[in-house]
Design an enzyme around this catalytic site. Structure first.
Site, PDB file in Angstrom:
ATOM      1  N   ASP A 260     -12.821  15.389  -3.862  1.00 29.64           N
ATOM      2  CA  ASP A 260     -12.811  16.681  -4.549  1.00 29.64           C
ATOM      3  C   ASP A 260     -14.092  16.761  -5.391  1.00 29.64           C
ATOM      4  OD1 ASP A 260     -11.882  19.098  -5.858  1.00 29.64           O
ATOM      5  OD2 ASP A 260      -9.833  18.445  -5.473  1.00 29.64           O
TER       6      ASP A 260
ATOM      7  N   ARG B  52       2.472   0.296  11.041  1.00 40.92           N
ATOM      8  CA  ARG B  52       3.476   0.378  12.102  1.00 40.92           C
ATOM      9  C   ARG B  52       3.776  -0.918  12.848  1.00 40.92           C
ATOM     10  NH1 ARG B  52       0.663   5.745  14.116  1.00 40.92           N
ATOM     11  NH2 ARG B  52      -1.026   4.545  13.138  1.00 40.92           N
TER      12      ARG B  52
ATOM     13  N   ASP C 289      -3.343   4.447  -1.959  1.00 39.76           N
ATOM     14  CA  ASP C 289      -4.248   4.965  -0.923  1.00 39.76           C
ATOM     15  C   ASP C 289      -4.154   6.483  -0.881  1.00 39.76           C
ATOM     16  OD1 ASP C 289      -5.784   5.268   1.379  1.00 39.76           O
ATOM     17  OD2 ASP C 289      -4.201   4.592   2.730  1.00 39.76           O
TER      18      ASP C 289
ATOM     19  N   LYS D 257      -7.024   8.438  -1.149  1.00 41.05           N
ATOM     20  CA  LYS D 257      -8.279   8.927  -0.549  1.00 41.05           C
ATOM     21  C   LYS D 257      -8.767  10.199  -1.252  1.00 41.05           C
ATOM     22  CE  LYS D 257      -7.260   7.188   4.099  1.00 41.05           C
ATOM     23  NZ  LYS D 257      -5.869   6.716   3.940  1.00 41.05           N
TER      24      LYS D 257
ATOM     25  N   LYS E 125       0.841  -1.202   0.000  1.00 37.92           N
ATOM     26  CA  LYS E 125       0.000   0.000   0.000  1.00 37.92           C
ATOM     27  C   LYS E 125       0.872   1.246   0.000  1.00 37.92           C
ATOM     28  CE  LYS E 125      -2.227   1.910   3.597  1.00 37.92           C
ATOM     29  NZ  LYS E 125      -2.129   3.387   3.473  1.00 37.92           N
TER      30      LYS E 125
ATOM     31  N   THR F  27     -10.375   5.002  10.495  1.00 42.71           N
ATOM     32  CA  THR F  27     -10.353   4.157  11.705  1.00 42.71           C
ATOM     33  C   THR F  27      -9.815   4.917  12.917  1.00 42.71           C
ATOM     34  OG1 THR F  27      -8.367   3.224  10.736  1.00 42.71           O
ATOM     35  CG2 THR F  27     -10.323   1.852  10.701  1.00 42.71           C
TER      36      THR F  27
HETATM   37  O1  C5P Z   1       0.416   2.059  10.984  1.00 41.11           O
HETATM   38  P1  C5P Z   1      -0.992   1.611  10.840  1.00 41.11           P
HETATM   39  O2  C5P Z   1      -1.164   0.087  10.908  1.00 41.11           O
HETATM   40  O3  C5P Z   1      -1.944   2.334  11.750  1.00 41.11           O
HETATM   41  O4  C5P Z   1      -1.334   2.014   9.320  1.00 41.11           O
HETATM   42  C1  C5P Z   1      -2.646   2.025   8.832  1.00 41.11           C
HETATM   43  C2  C5P Z   1      -2.601   2.520   7.414  1.00 41.11           C
HETATM   44  O5  C5P Z   1      -3.914   2.481   6.887  1.00 41.11           O
HETATM   45  C3  C5P Z   1      -2.102   3.947   7.256  1.00 41.11           C
HETATM   46  O6  C5P Z   1      -1.352   3.969   6.044  1.00 41.11           O
HETATM   47  C4  C5P Z   1      -3.362   4.765   7.094  1.00 41.11           C
HETATM   48  O7  C5P Z   1      -3.168   5.878   6.247  1.00 41.11           O
HETATM   49  C5  C5P Z   1      -4.292   3.776   6.421  1.00 41.11           C
HETATM   50  N1  C5P Z   1      -5.730   3.988   6.605  1.00 41.11           N
HETATM   51  C6  C5P Z   1      -6.331   4.057   7.852  1.00 41.11           C
HETATM   52  N2  C5P Z   1      -7.687   4.286   7.957  1.00 41.11           N
HETATM   53  C7  C5P Z   1      -8.422   4.401   6.842  1.00 41.11           C
HETATM   54  C8  C5P Z   1      -7.822   4.297   5.562  1.00 41.11           C
HETATM   55  C9  C5P Z   1      -6.460   4.074   5.496  1.00 41.11           C
HETATM   56  O8  C5P Z   1      -5.663   3.912   8.872  1.00 41.11           O
HETATM   57  N3  C5P Z   1      -9.741   4.550   6.953  1.00 41.11           N
END
Ligand code: C5P
Length: 242
Positions: free
Chosen positions: A71, A220, A66, A68, A39, A128
Site C-alpha cells: 500500500d 497443503r 503473512d 503481504k 504461519k 511462487t
Molecule cells: O499449500 P502450500 O504449501 O502451497 O502453501 C504455501 C503457503 O505459502 C501459502 O500460505 C501461501 O500463501 C504462501 N506463500 C506463497 N508464495 C509466496 C508467499 C507466501 O505460496 N511468495
C-alpha cells in the site's frame, strides 16, 4: 552438518490456511509437541484476527504473519506498527511496493517496538505461483523470473529488511547477491509425489534445505494430508537425512 529433528522442525513454517480458528486449532492439536513455526495468512487472519495470533504466542509458537502488505508508505508504516504490537516474530510486505514503502515498514516497526525485540521483516519478491509467462505477459515485467527476484531482493536488502520470500530455486542466487545472513523463506515446497496445486517453482524439502533455505513454508502437503502428523514426521525424517 545434518539437522536434528528439533532443528528441522524449527525450519518448517506450517501454513495455517484455514477459514476459522477452530479448524486451525484442530491441526495444532494433531501437531502438538512439534516445535514448528506457525504461519498465519490472510484467510485465517481475516477470520480469526489478533486473538488467534495471541493464542499461538501463548502456546509458545514462533509466528510468521503473512499478510503481504502492499500500500502507500504511510499506510504500510501503520500496518507494520500494528503487527509489531501484536508480538509476531516475522511479517512481510511486497517488494513491488518499492523502497519508500519498505523503509516505511521498518519505521513502523521501530515506532512500535514495545517488546524490545523487533519482528523480522521480509519482502515477497515474486509469488511462487508466478510462472515466466505470467510475469512477462500478465504482470508486464520483462526478463526472467530470477532477474525479477534478484532485483527485488537487492532492493529489499538496501532498505534494511531482513530477507525475502522466494522460491527455493532462487535461494543460491539471492544469498550470492545479498549475503549469507540475508534470510530466505521459501514456499513452493512439495515432497516427492505431492500435488503441485497452484505452485509452479517448486522443490522437495531435502532439495530446499540443501540449497540453503532458512525457513520453508509448507501448507497443503501437511494440512491436506489424510494424516497431517505423519506427513510432517516424514518431512522431518527427510530433512534429518538431507
Ligand atoms: O499449500 P502450500 O504449501 O502451497 O502453501 C504455501 C503457503 O505459502 C501459502 O500460505 C501461501 O500463501 C504462501 N506463500 C506463497 N508464495 C509466496 C508467499 C507466501 O505460496 N511468495
Amino acid at each position: 552438518m545434518p539437522l536434528t529433528r528439533e532443528e528441522a522442525a524449527g525450519r518448517i513454517m506450517v501454513a495455517l490456511d484455514y477459514p476459522d480458528a477452530a479448524s486451525a486449532q484442530r491441526l495444532l492439536e494433531e501437531l502438538s509437541g512439534i516445535p514448528c513455526y506457525m504461519k498465519v495468512g490472510m484467510q485465517l487472519f481475516y477470520a480469526a484476527g489478533p486473538a488467534f495470533v495471541a493464542s499461538l504466542k501463548e502456546k509458545g509458537y514462533s509466528v510468521f504473519l503473512d499478510l503481504k502488505m502492499h500500500d502507500i508508505p504511510n499506510t504500510v508504516k501503520g500496518g507494520a506498527a500494528s503487527v509489531t504490537r501484536l508480538g509476531v516474530d516475522l511479517f512481510n510486505v511486497h517488494a513491488a511496493g518499492g523502497a519508500a514503502m519498505m523503509e516505511a515498514a521498518m519505521e513502523g516497526v521501530a515506532s512500535a517496538n514495545v517488546y524490545g525485540r523487533r519482528p523480522l521483516v521480509i519482502a515477497v519478491t515474486q509469488l511462487t505461483s508466478t510462472s515466466q509467462n505470467v510475469l512477462n505477459e500478465e504482470i508486464g515485467i520483462a526478463g526472467s523470473v530470477e532477474d525479477a527476484v534478484l532485483r527485488y531482493a537487492k532492493l529489499t536488502a538496501a532498505c534494511g529488511l531482513d530477507g525475502v520470500v522466494a522460491s527455493p530455486q532462487e535461494v543460491t542466487a539471492v544469498k550470492e547477491a545479498c549475503g549469507h545472513s540475508f534470510l530466505t523463506v521459501t514456499p513452493g515446497i512439495r515432497p516427492a509425489g505431492a500435488a503441485l496445486g497452484d505452485q509452479s517453482r517448486i522443490m522437495t524439502p531435502a532439495q530446499a534445505i540443501t540449497q540453503g533455505t532458512d525457513y520453508m513454508v509448507i501448507g497443503r502437503p501437511i494440512t491436506g494430508a489424510a494424516d497431517p502428523r505423519a506427513a510432517l514426521e516424514s518431512i522431518l525424517e527427510e530433512l534429518v537425512h538431507a
